[in-house]
Design a protein around this motif. Structure first.
Motif, short mmCIF file in Angstrom:
data_model
loop_
_atom_site.label_atom_id
_atom_site.label_comp_id
_atom_site.label_asym_id
_atom_site.label_seq_id
_atom_site.Cartn_x
_atom_site.Cartn_y
_atom_site.Cartn_z
N GLU A 177 -24.56 -14.24 56.93
CA GLU A 177 -24.65 -14.15 55.54
C GLU A 177 -24.42 -12.56 55.10
OE1 GLU A 177 -27.94 -16.21 54.16
OE2 GLU A 177 -27.36 -18.01 55.37
N ASP A 197 -8.44 -29.16 60.86
CA ASP A 197 -8.95 -28.22 59.74
C ASP A 197 -9.87 -28.49 58.74
OD1 ASP A 197 -9.06 -25.34 58.64
OD2 ASP A 197 -7.17 -25.46 58.02
N PRO A 221 -13.41 -28.92 56.45
CA PRO A 221 -14.03 -27.99 55.58
C PRO A 221 -15.36 -27.57 56.16
CG PRO A 221 -14.61 -30.40 55.01
CD PRO A 221 -13.63 -30.29 55.88
N ARG A 222 -16.09 -26.67 55.69
CA ARG A 222 -17.07 -25.95 56.26
C ARG A 222 -18.23 -26.67 57.13
NH1 ARG A 222 -17.72 -20.77 55.98
NH2 ARG A 222 -19.85 -20.67 56.26
N SER A 282 -11.08 -23.58 62.25
CA SER A 282 -12.34 -23.70 61.39
C SER A 282 -12.91 -22.51 60.51
CB SER A 282 -13.63 -24.00 62.34
OG SER A 282 -14.76 -23.87 61.89
N CYS A 283 -13.23 -22.81 59.55
CA CYS A 283 -13.68 -21.55 58.63
C CYS A 283 -15.20 -21.35 58.93
CB CYS A 283 -13.44 -21.74 57.08
SG CYS A 283 -14.19 -23.39 56.50
N ASN A 284 -15.72 -22.17 59.82
CA ASN A 284 -17.31 -22.04 60.07
C ASN A 284 -17.67 -22.27 61.59
OD1 ASN A 284 -20.22 -22.06 60.04
ND2 ASN A 284 -20.37 -23.75 58.64
N THR A 305 -20.73 -24.91 62.69
CA THR A 305 -20.17 -26.24 62.63
C THR A 305 -19.24 -26.78 63.83
OG1 THR A 305 -18.80 -26.28 60.91
CG2 THR A 305 -21.13 -26.78 60.26
N GLN A 306 -18.19 -25.66 63.85
CA GLN A 306 -17.21 -26.02 64.86
C GLN A 306 -17.87 -26.05 66.36
OE1 GLN A 306 -14.79 -22.56 66.03
NE2 GLN A 306 -12.94 -23.80 66.12
N HIS A 319 -17.34 -13.82 56.70
CA HIS A 319 -16.70 -15.02 56.96
C HIS A 319 -15.49 -14.84 57.86
CE1 HIS A 319 -19.15 -17.06 54.03
NE2 HIS A 319 -18.84 -16.12 52.92
N GLU A 353 -12.58 -16.98 60.41
CA GLU A 353 -11.65 -18.30 60.93
C GLU A 353 -11.82 -18.25 62.44
OE1 GLU A 353 -9.83 -21.08 59.14
OE2 GLU A 353 -10.59 -20.36 57.18
#
Length: 477
Positions: A22, A403, A405-406, A429-431, A434-435, A462, A464
């Motif tokens: 964060e 692909d 969401p977060r 993934s953008c997270n 969770t991936q 952040h 990807e």
């Protein structure tokens, strides 16, 4: 009697040692981890503990004793207040180094699966003015900094256009200049603000749910088109006429805008996906270009916000898919069909699924304007659309590109993917957290064979990440 809160300590001469999630950095005192925002490794600081949990604390800097050798001067005047670009004080080469580490840590710690050697992260082509979309809130409650409050400075009005402040949902930090997008967007935003102030247009009060000027969305594209969407909140015709006066002023003064739109939002939140958006001037879309393809982007469309870097992200996904002309591809969470259309030339057929109906209509248009005839698109909740019956009807996928969401993929979607048993899965993934969770669920049947982090968001934490998975019986054969 209420118990007195225990006074939390002030700690002196604390060395910041690492970067954390964060956008925070961390220090360690004895066995306690302390998260400290707006610092970089190597800073020595005095910190005030603000929150104490069993295994960690959160603190803020009271004073800097010495600055780290790697620290750089932030470019933005709003740094430290606006929460958008928390890593502006880190050189870019350090940012991507920590992002690479973040992906590695999350995939190994959360996924707990066998992983190949990671490819070096792909840094962003641009580190300034890289975004193609920004959203600004409008409020009659501007955020005042600690210095402004302590100085006793008085303001003639408290109206503001800018970004929401974390922890103060109804307050807006006034933004004069943002470095994330082409400078024209600053001129447009500030012109809207000035016109509203000069013409006594009321700014929105989120608590009271009243006020005319509510929200501004600005998009641009690599075809030099600009889209501006202004959210209003009105019930009377007189207010609608005021809104149209503002729109006409913007249309007259910014000829670069090819799509000027507005919406009357009477809801308790700023989302517009379920509202009618009206066109005041120009088209209700803009175009992006990628390789030899054009993509139509409407007011409700999702498109990667870093256009130039999106091209590199999608090239990685296409390479990881290892397609031949005889394979069927399922593109899950397809959005406006960007990936689906981007890979269609190397596949027999591509089937895209997306929750937002308007995005699916754009995906179909994107296939049509590019004369792509081997795509099919379906709208609906992924777990409801992607079923065994759907796969029976449309054929088993050889390759799945996903692909999400977060929040990652729904467990039912993962189970359906495994029953479909494609040869390869490409997970964008953008997270990475969770991936990693989803990769652990897929591990019983799939082996991770390649990992490629891609930085889409300079100056933020952040990142990807693209992962290639191959069915284990295939890799072991």
């Amino acid at each position: 009697m209420t118990r007195k809160k225990k006074q939390l300590p002030l700690l002196e001469d604390i060395t910041i040692t690492d970067v954390a999630a964060e956008g925070k950095s961390l220090a360690r005192v004895d066995d306690m981890v302390i998260f400290v925002p707006f610092t970089v490794p190597g800073d020595i600081v005095d910190i005030q503990i603000r929150k104490k949990k069993h295994h960690y604390c959160e603190a803020e800097v009271v004073r800097f004793k010495s600055y780290s050798d790697i620290r750089v001067k932030p470019m933005c005047e709003h740094f430290g207040i606006c929460g958008g670009c928390k890593w502006q004080n880190l050189p870019y080469e350090e940012q991507i180094k920590f992002k690479q580490k973040q992906v590695f840590d999350q995939l190994t710690r959360i996924g707990k699966i066998e992983l190949p050697e990671f490819n070096p992260i792909l840094g962003s082509v641009k580190t300034k003015e890289y975004r193609n979309k920004l959203e600004f809130g409008c409020s009659n409650k501007r955020w005042l900094t600690k210095d402004q409050i302590e100085s006793g400075e008085k303001f003639d009005n408290m109206n503001a256009v800018g970004f929401h402040i974390t922890g103060a949902f109804d307050k807006i930090l006034p933004i004069e200049k943002c470095w994330l997008m082409d400078g024209l967007h600053n001129e447009i935003r500030n012109a809207i603000r000035d016109y509203a102030l000069n013409n006594k247009i009321s700014f929105f009060d989120l608590r009271e749910q009243k006020g005319l000027l509510r929200d501004i969305i600005i998009r641009n594209s690599n075809t030099n088109e600009w889209m501006v969407i202004i959210q209003f909140h009105y019930e009377e015709q007189a207010d609608e006429e005021k809104a149209k006066g503002l729109l006409q002023y913007i249309a007259d003064n910014f000829k670069q805008i090819t799509s000027l739109m507005y919406v009357n939002n009477q809801k308790g939140n700023d989302t517009i996906g379920d509202l009618e958006i009206k066109t005041f001037k120009g088209n209700d879309y803009i175009f992006e270009e990628m390789e030899n393809l054009k993509f139509k982007v409407g007011p409700k469309s999702f498109y990667q916000t870093n256009t130039e870097q999106a091209y590199h992200l999608y090239k990685v996904a296409r390479d990881f898919a290892k397609l031949n002309q005889d394979e069927t591809v399922y593109d899950l969470y397809t959005g406006t069909g960007t990936i689906a259309n981007f890979v269609a030339g190397k596949a027999k057929r591509v089937i895209g699924i997306e929750y937002v109906p308007e995005a699916i209509e754009d995906a179909k248009v994107n296939s049509s304007i590019n004369d792509i005839k081997n795509t099919l698109f379906y709208a609906g909740d992924m777990k409801d659309i992607l079923t065994d019956d759907f796969i029976l009807e449309h054929g088993k996928p050889d390759v799945i590109i996903t692909d999400p969401p977060r929040a990652g993929m729904h467990p039912d979607v993962i189970k359906t993917i495994m029953r479909a048993a494609p040869k390869r899965i490409v997970y964008v993934s953008c997270n990475p957290a969770t991936q990693a969770r989803d990769l652990a669920d897929l591990d019983c049947m799939y082996k991770v064979t390649a990992v490629q982090p891609v930085d889409m968001f300079p100056h933020t934490p952040h990142v990807e990440n693209v992962v290639q998975l191959e069915r284990k019986e295939t890799t072991e054969a």
